[in-house]
Design a protein around this motif. Sequence first.
Motif, PDB file in Angstrom:
ATOM      1  N   PRO A   1     -15.660  62.313  88.856  1.00 11.11           N
ATOM      2  CA  PRO A   1     -15.178  61.369  89.914  1.00 11.11           C
ATOM      3  C   PRO A   1     -14.942  61.972  91.155  1.00 11.11           C
ATOM      4  O   PRO A   1     -14.630  63.172  91.297  1.00 11.11           O
ATOM      5  CB  PRO A   1     -14.004  60.930  89.453  1.00 11.11           C
TER       6      PRO A   1
ATOM      7  N   SER B   1     -13.338  61.229  94.898  1.00 12.87           N
ATOM      8  CA  SER B   1     -12.308  60.415  95.540  1.00 12.87           C
ATOM      9  C   SER B   1     -11.931  60.665  96.840  1.00 12.87           C
ATOM     10  O   SER B   1     -12.018  61.741  97.389  1.00 12.87           O
ATOM     11  CB  SER B   1     -10.741  60.699  94.400  1.00 12.87           C
TER      12      SER B   1
ATOM     13  N   LEU C   1      -6.744  60.864  86.511  1.00 15.57           N
ATOM     14  CA  LEU C   1      -8.120  60.902  86.241  1.00 15.57           C
ATOM     15  C   LEU C   1      -8.438  61.781  84.854  1.00 15.57           C
ATOM     16  O   LEU C   1      -9.182  61.398  84.044  1.00 15.57           O
ATOM     17  CB  LEU C   1      -8.962  61.782  87.114  1.00 15.57           C
TER      18      LEU C   1
ATOM     19  N   PHE D   1      -9.461  59.232  82.484  1.00 18.91           N
ATOM     20  CA  PHE D   1     -11.016  59.163  82.389  1.00 18.91           C
ATOM     21  C   PHE D   1     -11.669  60.501  81.581  1.00 18.91           C
ATOM     22  O   PHE D   1     -12.676  60.560  81.420  1.00 18.91           O
ATOM     23  CB  PHE D   1     -11.799  59.332  84.000  1.00 18.91           C
TER      24      PHE D   1
ATOM     25  N   VAL E   1     -11.525  63.670  82.347  1.00 21.45           N
ATOM     26  CA  VAL E   1     -12.243  64.787  82.981  1.00 21.45           C
ATOM     27  C   VAL E   1     -11.504  65.708  82.992  1.00 21.45           C
ATOM     28  O   VAL E   1     -10.510  65.726  82.610  1.00 21.45           O
ATOM     29  CB  VAL E   1     -12.755  64.289  84.590  1.00 21.45           C
TER      30      VAL E   1
ATOM     31  N   THR F   1     -17.107  56.819  90.398  1.00 24.25           N
ATOM     32  CA  THR F   1     -17.460  57.486  88.977  1.00 24.25           C
ATOM     33  C   THR F   1     -18.656  57.601  88.608  1.00 24.25           C
ATOM     34  O   THR F   1     -19.344  56.430  89.199  1.00 24.25           O
ATOM     35  CB  THR F   1     -16.469  56.769  88.074  1.00 24.25           C
TER      36      THR F   1
ATOM     37  N   ARG G   1     -16.752  52.739  83.395  1.00 26.01           N
ATOM     38  CA  ARG G   1     -15.444  52.525  82.689  1.00 26.01           C
ATOM     39  C   ARG G   1     -15.278  51.158  82.114  1.00 26.01           C
ATOM     40  O   ARG G   1     -15.527  50.085  82.971  1.00 26.01           O
ATOM     41  CB  ARG G   1     -14.338  53.263  83.424  1.00 26.01           C
TER      42      ARG G   1
ATOM     43  N   LYS H   1     -10.042  51.001  83.355  1.00 24.16           N
ATOM     44  CA  LYS H   1      -9.638  50.979  84.663  1.00 24.16           C
ATOM     45  C   LYS H   1      -8.052  50.524  85.168  1.00 24.16           C
ATOM     46  O   LYS H   1      -7.456  50.735  85.984  1.00 24.16           O
ATOM     47  CB  LYS H   1     -10.705  50.026  85.498  1.00 24.16           C
TER      48      LYS H   1
ATOM     49  N   VAL I   1     -11.915  51.583  91.494  1.00 19.68           N
ATOM     50  CA  VAL I   1     -12.873  52.370  90.751  1.00 19.68           C
ATOM     51  C   VAL I   1     -14.124  51.838  91.212  1.00 19.68           C
ATOM     52  O   VAL I   1     -14.444  50.646  90.980  1.00 19.68           O
ATOM     53  CB  VAL I   1     -12.606  52.477  89.096  1.00 19.68           C
TER      54      VAL I   1
END
Length: 132
Positions: free
Chosen positions: A2, A4, A28, A32, A34, A73, A77, A82, A108
Amino acid sequence: MPFSRISLPSGEPVDHRAAVADPLDGALVACFEVAADDRFRAIHQHKSGELIVDRTYRGGPCSDDTIVLPVTTGEPRSAETKARIDRRLVENCAESTCVVPQDVLSAVVGSTFEDRSFGSGIHTAAPAGEVR
């Protein structure tokens, strides 16, 4: 990976900027999934009148200390994921900064891997070693 942007009022010291970026990174990683070192952030500071938000919209009222955190992203998702990152982001900011939940605005935004390059003109969708 992602990407940001962090928009916040100008004049904040470096440690405050990190205290906003770190909770975002933590959210994140947790929500997510990551890698912890996948850090792609741009911090923008805005003078008075340059960051305009509806102070009473839904989660408000927000103050002059509002921060805006859009996350772009590369993979879709779910709505549940989210919502989970929004909650985690607010919790993380409340723990590490003086930013109150009403002052955390997030979004997002989806893009495809073909839409992005993280250097040398190589798209994130390109196979290793290939330049598109």
